[in-house]
Scaffold this motif. Structure first.
Motif, mmCIF file in Angstrom:
data_model
loop_
_atom_site.group_PDB
_atom_site.id
_atom_site.type_symbol
_atom_site.label_atom_id
_atom_site.label_comp_id
_atom_site.label_asym_id
_atom_site.label_seq_id
_atom_site.Cartn_x
_atom_site.Cartn_y
_atom_site.Cartn_z
ATOM 1 N N LEU A 272 0.807 -1.220 0.000
ATOM 2 C CA LEU A 272 0.000 0.000 0.000
ATOM 3 C C LEU A 272 0.840 1.269 0.000
ATOM 4 O O LEU A 272 0.336 2.342 -0.315
ATOM 5 N N ARG A 273 2.106 1.164 0.386
ATOM 6 C CA ARG A 273 2.967 2.342 0.489
ATOM 7 C C ARG A 273 4.102 2.242 -0.527
ATOM 8 O O ARG A 273 4.210 1.277 -1.261
ATOM 9 N N TRP A 274 4.971 3.254 -0.502
ATOM 10 C CA TRP A 274 6.135 3.227 -1.386
ATOM 11 C C TRP A 274 7.230 2.311 -0.849
ATOM 12 O O TRP A 274 8.235 2.076 -1.521
ATOM 13 N N THR A 275 7.059 1.825 0.364
ATOM 14 C CA THR A 275 8.072 0.949 0.948
ATOM 15 C C THR A 275 7.449 -0.355 1.411
ATOM 16 O O THR A 275 6.252 -0.429 1.681
ATOM 17 N N THR A 276 8.293 -1.368 1.513
ATOM 18 C CA THR A 276 7.848 -2.633 2.093
ATOM 19 C C THR A 276 7.743 -2.455 3.603
ATOM 20 O O THR A 276 8.369 -1.557 4.172
ATOM 21 N N PRO A 277 6.978 -3.294 4.283
ATOM 22 C CA PRO A 277 6.782 -3.103 5.731
ATOM 23 C C PRO A 277 8.048 -3.367 6.530
ATOM 24 O O PRO A 277 8.858 -4.224 6.167
#
Length: 399
Positions: free
Chosen positions: A188-193
């Motif tokens: 959902l974001r530009w980064t992995t969790p």
């Protein structure tokens, strides 16, 4: 992939057309009822079948995992009703509603329930739609469709247990960023969790080796530079959220704070950046002839028109007029136009980010605020910054 999973789970291959009816095979499909993914799972049903949903990821949009979950759900429905038509109807309307229709009429046939109008209209049409898609899909030429299937896209998965910017990954493995994002609709974001040992990134087949060479050994300091806040004595979650123009709920979700939301002095918090156009803080000496700029604000849970007006230094009446509102009632997710006043006694500076810099440090250097920097760079995603990034800043004449 879908057919392979359906075979492995022991359900009819024709159920692939249920997926077509639900979403046209779009992993990021989102309904008005907030059902998500190719198989349109609502949140509770997705969790029931092991699809994780956090601030960072939503596995309802993971094609393979959601397909496996859908196959198992459909198999459970078949075991419950003993009929695939009723199983499909229950997938659409929910098993409770189908049981009620059966109890009310005494019938256990989908067609009889439909004839007696015991089912919702949508469900009555749902099963025939899937059957029609199945008939056409098995023999498209007969019905005037000329279909040339594209080669199946083979993929592989790599574990990523540290927060890593998708842009860094794409550049390192020489894969177009759009391709990487298309494959990973569950991100959902530009980064992995961060700190998620169960997270897997989906790559085209053949890229895993390059990923392991370029990314796997990369230190955390070079993977991503988060916008962060170090908790000080006396800080509260609400106070920090107001400072950065976000909400306490988003802060809690992004940092896995749990139900009690306890903060510790010295703790580093990741600051969410999406969903809001931040405030421009006008210097006390700014001229009254400053130009006005219109931006978009997305209504969040708990927002009031008066609160939004206060945040943007305007009035509720002006917001109502600007957005043609007949009342002060707001719905979550609604987009509002708001006006902001920009400083005129200023000059434009383009700052190139250096190693180790954060937005807080840059704002301090230029005697401005993080919110102001964000508002001047609305077209850029500053949820993470990297050495070499260029950021527009307006500084006063006395800077």
């Amino acid at each position: 992939m879908i057919e392979d999973v359906l075979k492995e789970e022991g359900v009819p291959l024709e159920l692939i057309y249920l997926c077509q009816a639900e979403s046209a095979f779009q992993p990021r499909a989102l309904s008005r009822a907030k059902a998500r993914g190719m198989w349109q799972f609502i949140s509770s049903r997705g969790k029931e079948y092991g699809l994780r949903q956090t601030w960072w990821i939503d596995e309802r949009s993971d094609p393979e995992k959601s397909t496996r979950a859908a196959a198992r759900h459909l198999k459970d429905l078949y075991q419950e009703f003993g009929d695939w038509y009723l199983a499909m109807a229950a997938y659409n309307a929910g098993p409770v509603r189908i049981h009620r229709a059966m109890d009310k009429t005494g019938d256990n046939s989908f067609w009889k329930l439909a004839d007696k109008r015991a089912l919702p209209k949508e469900t009555t049409n749902y099963v025939p739609n899937i059957l029609a898609l199945t008939i056409i899909g098995k023999n498209p030429e007969k019905y005037g469709f000329h279909v040339e299937p594209e080669p199946a896209l083979e993929t592989e998965r790599v574990p990523v247990d540290k927060a890593t910017d998708l842009r860094i990954i794409a550049e390192a493995i020489n894969l177009p960023l759009d391709d990487l994002r298309d494959l990973n609709g569950h991100v959902l974001r530009w980064t992995t969790p961060p700190d998620d040992s169960d997270f897997e990134l989906i790559l085209p087949k053949g890229y895993a080796e390059k990923f392991n060479q370029q990314i796997a050994s990369l230190p955390a300091s070079k993977r991503v530079l988060f916008r962060s806040h170090v908790v000080r004595m006396g800080d509260t979650l609400g106070g920090i959220a107001r400072k950065y123009g976000t909400t306490g709920d988003e802060l809690a979700q992004a940092n896995n704070l749990g139900a009690k939301r306890v903060l510790r002095a010295g703790q580093s918090l990741i600051i969410p950046m999406s969903g809001i156009s931040p405030i421009v803080k006008v210097a006390s000496g700014a001229k009254s002839t400053s130009p006005v700029k219109t931006v978009t604000y997305v209504v969040r849970r708990g927002d009031t028109l008066a609160g939004i007006a206060t945040r943007f230094h305007t009035s509720a009446d002006k917001l109502k007029t600007l957005n043609h509102l007949s009342s002060t009632h707001l719905t979550v997710g609604k987009k509002l136009l708001v006006t902001q006043t920009a400083q005129t006694a200023s000059r434009k500076v383009v700052h190139q980010v250096r190693q180790g810099e954060t937005l807080d440090r840059i704002a301090t250097t230029y005697k401005t605020s993080v919110d102001a920097i964000l508002s001047w760079n609305e077209t850029n995603d500053l949820s993470v910054i990297h050495p070499g990034d260029r950021i527009t800043i307006f500084v006063g004449d006395n800077n």
